[in-house]
Design a protein around this motif. Structure first.
Motif, mmCIF file in Angstrom:
data_model
loop_
_atom_site.group_PDB
_atom_site.id
_atom_site.type_symbol
_atom_site.label_atom_id
_atom_site.label_comp_id
_atom_site.label_asym_id
_atom_site.label_seq_id
_atom_site.Cartn_x
_atom_site.Cartn_y
_atom_site.Cartn_z
ATOM 1 N N THR A 105 0.773 -1.125 -0.016
ATOM 2 C CA THR A 105 -0.087 0.062 -0.076
ATOM 3 C C THR A 105 0.855 1.250 -0.093
ATOM 4 N N ARG A 108 2.111 1.901 -3.422
ATOM 5 C CA ARG A 108 1.054 2.435 -4.270
ATOM 6 C C ARG A 108 0.572 3.878 -4.101
ATOM 7 N N GLU A 187 -10.144 -9.479 -2.737
ATOM 8 C CA GLU A 187 -9.543 -8.776 -1.748
ATOM 9 C C GLU A 187 -10.238 -7.839 -0.799
ATOM 10 N N SER A 188 -11.437 -7.566 -1.302
ATOM 11 C CA SER A 188 -11.926 -6.548 -0.361
ATOM 12 C C SER A 188 -12.911 -7.386 0.670
ATOM 13 N N GLN A 293 -8.894 0.617 -2.854
ATOM 14 C CA GLN A 293 -8.575 0.165 -4.131
ATOM 15 C C GLN A 293 -9.363 0.904 -5.319
ATOM 16 N N HIS A 298 -6.268 0.423 -8.503
ATOM 17 C CA HIS A 298 -5.315 -0.899 -8.574
ATOM 18 C C HIS A 298 -5.662 -1.781 -7.453
ATOM 19 N N SER A 299 -5.771 -2.967 -7.518
ATOM 20 C CA SER A 299 -5.870 -3.766 -6.559
ATOM 21 C C SER A 299 -4.689 -4.163 -5.753
ATOM 22 N N ILE A 300 -4.903 -4.334 -4.427
ATOM 23 C CA ILE A 300 -3.773 -4.703 -3.528
ATOM 24 C C ILE A 300 -3.553 -6.121 -3.450
#
Length: 309
Positions: A105, A108, A187-188, A293, A298-300
């Motif tokens: 994170t 990012r 992922e969420s 996100q 962008h996805s983590i």
């Protein structure tokens, strides 16, 4: 006579975010530094067994570096360990995966290389310290870190008033089209908790669902609109809570304790956070991950491992 090009040497300290192999013996080290922001530099010969400072340039390590500016990448000539957080994290899988998500994170949120990001640096140092020393559940630490990273970047969610019109956002939702948490990215849809006093206040700005979760942590899809003080409507794309007038498809109906937990994490009220129920932590983690996100676009990837920790 011709003058030789000046070699620029500088010193900085930072957290190692990640490393990658270069050639047979070198590594490219990505560091979030106190003064320089995110820096990618070459550490020559560190993969050799006789390397003087190879072990000091591992992820989770706070290092004091001496570098000189190269044509494409800077070069690390000296490294001294300030503190290694990796030793405490590698033996605890939930904390290790949480720490990995924090490092990703941080990278990012510092997309531009060598752009100073002091507040993100302080936040990451405080987050790792809390993760190791705070005694709080790893997922709570991560959610607090994600919310505060958003706040530092100027994307703090509106949790008291409507994110669109600014009015006090009432409870409930006018529509049955609310998006269930199970429709959020994998992922969420998180796991559990939150943490502590070590997150530096100076790293934060001054200002700063779907359906109700069942006891097993899963969220049930809403088939009828819910109204009343027990639920609030949270719009990821809208920027936080939304009132009935501003509600739009895709907003999630979240339990009021979930929103209260998010607010507690954002302002650092660990007493409320630690006392929260698991089902509200699960719902909070899902909303926080989706919100982060959305803004990062962008996805983590590390979050999917945290979910299973």
């Amino acid at each position: 006579m011709r003058e030789n090009d000046t070699v620029s040497i500088y010193r900085d300290d930072g957290i190692v975010l990640r490393t990658q192999k270069l050639g047979e013996a070198d590594r490219i080290v990505t560091v979030l530094a106190r003064k320089s922001g995110r820096v990618r530099a070459v550490a020559k010969g560190v993969r050799k067994t006789k390397s003087r400072f190879g072990a000091r340039l591992e992820p989770f390590t706070h290092v004091d570096l001496l570098l000189y500016t190269g044509r494409t990448l800077d070069v690390i000539t000296q490294a001294e360990t300030v503190r290694s957080y990796g030793e405490a994290l590698t033996g605890d899988y939930p904390r290790y995966t949480t720490g990995t998500a924090m490092l990703e994170t941080a990278e990012r949120f510092t997309a531009i290389e060598k752009e100073p990001a002091l507040r993100q640096f302080l936040l990451l140092v405080g987050g790792l310290r809390t993760l190791v020393d705070g005694g709080h559940e790893p997922r709570l630490v991560l959610d607090a870190y994600l919310l505060r990273s958003l706040a530092v970047a100027g994307y703090a969610p509106a949790l008291e008033e409507c994110a669109i019109c600014g009015s006090r956002a009432p409870s409930g939702s006018p529509s049955a089209e609310s998006r269930p948490a199970e429709s959020l990215p994998a992922e969420s849809r998180p796991a559990e908790s939150l943490p502590a006093e070590s997150l530096p206040a100076e790293s934060l700005p001054a200002e700063s669902a779907p359906a109700e979760p069942a006891p097993d942590g899963k969220v049930q899809a809403a088939t009828t609109p819910r109204r009343g003080p027990a639920h609030r409507t949270f719009g990821v794309a809208a920027g936080g809570l939304v009132c009935r007038s501003c509600w739009a498809p895709g907003a999630a109906i979240a339990a009021s304790p979930t929103i209260d937990l998010m607010s507690a994490l954002l302002r650092g009220d660990w007493g409320i956070a630690d006392a929260s129920e698991r089902r509200y932590r699960v719902e909070c983690s899902g909303l926080v991950a989706a919100y982060v996100q959305w803004h990062l676009e962008h996805s983590i990837r590390s979050l999917r491992h945290v979910e299973h920790a």
